[in-house]
Design a protein around this motif. Structure first.
Motif, short mmCIF file in Angstrom:
data_model
loop_
_atom_site.label_atom_id
_atom_site.label_comp_id
_atom_site.label_asym_id
_atom_site.label_seq_id
_atom_site.Cartn_x
_atom_site.Cartn_y
_atom_site.Cartn_z
N VAL A 14 47.11 38.45 56.87
CA VAL A 14 46.80 37.50 57.95
C VAL A 14 45.81 38.18 58.89
CG1 VAL A 14 47.74 36.08 59.80
CG2 VAL A 14 49.10 36.49 57.72
N VAL A 39 53.31 32.40 55.83
CA VAL A 39 54.14 33.50 56.30
C VAL A 39 55.61 33.22 55.99
CG1 VAL A 39 54.97 34.70 58.37
CG2 VAL A 39 52.51 34.28 58.07
N TRP A 51 49.63 42.04 58.92
CA TRP A 51 48.87 41.42 60.00
C TRP A 51 47.70 42.33 60.38
CZ3 TRP A 51 50.61 36.70 62.00
CH2 TRP A 51 51.86 36.28 61.53
N GLN A 53 44.66 42.79 63.36
CA GLN A 53 44.33 42.39 64.72
C GLN A 53 43.08 43.15 65.17
OE1 GLN A 53 47.60 43.05 67.40
NE2 GLN A 53 46.94 41.40 68.75
N ILE A 68 48.08 37.75 69.16
CA ILE A 68 48.27 36.81 68.06
C ILE A 68 48.71 35.48 68.68
CG2 ILE A 68 49.63 36.31 65.97
CD1 ILE A 68 48.06 38.82 65.42
N ARG A 74 54.99 37.76 64.37
CA ARG A 74 55.06 38.89 63.45
C ARG A 74 56.45 39.52 63.55
NH1 ARG A 74 54.40 44.53 63.34
NH2 ARG A 74 54.16 44.60 65.60
N LEU A 80 51.25 46.04 61.23
CA LEU A 80 50.13 45.54 62.01
C LEU A 80 49.01 46.57 61.90
CD1 LEU A 80 48.82 43.59 64.06
CD2 LEU A 80 49.85 44.99 65.86
N GLY A 110 43.19 33.44 57.69
CA GLY A 110 42.89 33.86 59.05
C GLY A 110 41.54 33.44 59.55
#
Length: 184
Positions: A14, A39, A51, A53, A68, A74, A80, A110
């Protein structure tokens, strides 16, 4: 078909579903809902969810824009990966995270289609992964003022070309959320 040895598993990746990335995005709510559905399915099927970021001068770590989106949550046990380049593998620990989980195939969702999604798709394939793009679970915002096609065209074109992407020992593919197969 991955070229990575001893990597039989699939993970859901994601990418950058952050407030400052998707707030103005094309079909934002339906894309976020599709990602949420993916998910949920991955968790029920015991498939790793990873995930990603992004942070930079516009997405400052810790800011509201960097977070997020509120609709997605999450789990503490889900990795992450923080990044500052388009390709989620570049200068991150993503490869290590995936190797530890025996992952050789990625299912990608995403934002943004024409930036971090595209870079990550190609970055994964050149590193040996099979990579499936979820065609109705990625988005971008309108960049037509800078000469880009409309978001709808960008998304459609990315879905089209990735559907037929292949490399020696690796394959791409594009599917809808409802058609994602995590195992088999």
């Amino acid at each position: 078909m991955t070229t990575l040895t001893d990597r039989p598993n699939t993970a859901l990746l994601v990418v950058d579903v952050q407030n400052g990335v998707v707030d103005e995005a094309y079909e934002r709510d339906s894309v976020v809902a599709n990602i949420g559905a993916l998910v949920g399915r991955a968790r029920r099927e015991d498939v790793p969810v990873v995930w990603v970021q992004h942070s930079d001068e516009e997405l400052v770590r810790g800011s509201e824009e960097w977070r997020i989106v509120g609709e997605l949550d999450r789990a503490e046990s889900e990795p992450l990966v923080e990044k500052s380049y388009g390709d989620s593998f570049e200068d991150t620990d993503l490869e290590k995270v995936l190797a530890e989980r025996g992952v050789g195939r990625l299912v990608v969702a995403g934002a943004e289609t024409d930036a971090c999604i595209r870079s990550t798709l190609h970055g994964a394939m050149v590193r040996g992964y099979d990579v499936t793009l979820v065609g109705d679970a990625h988005t971008t915002f309108d960049k037509t003022e800078w000469g880009a096609p409309t978001p709808e065209q960008v998304i459609a074109h990315t879905n089209l070309y990735w559907r037929h992407q292949v490399a020696p020992g690796r394959k791409g593919g594009t599917v809808k959320t409802e058609d994602v197969v995590f195992r088999g």
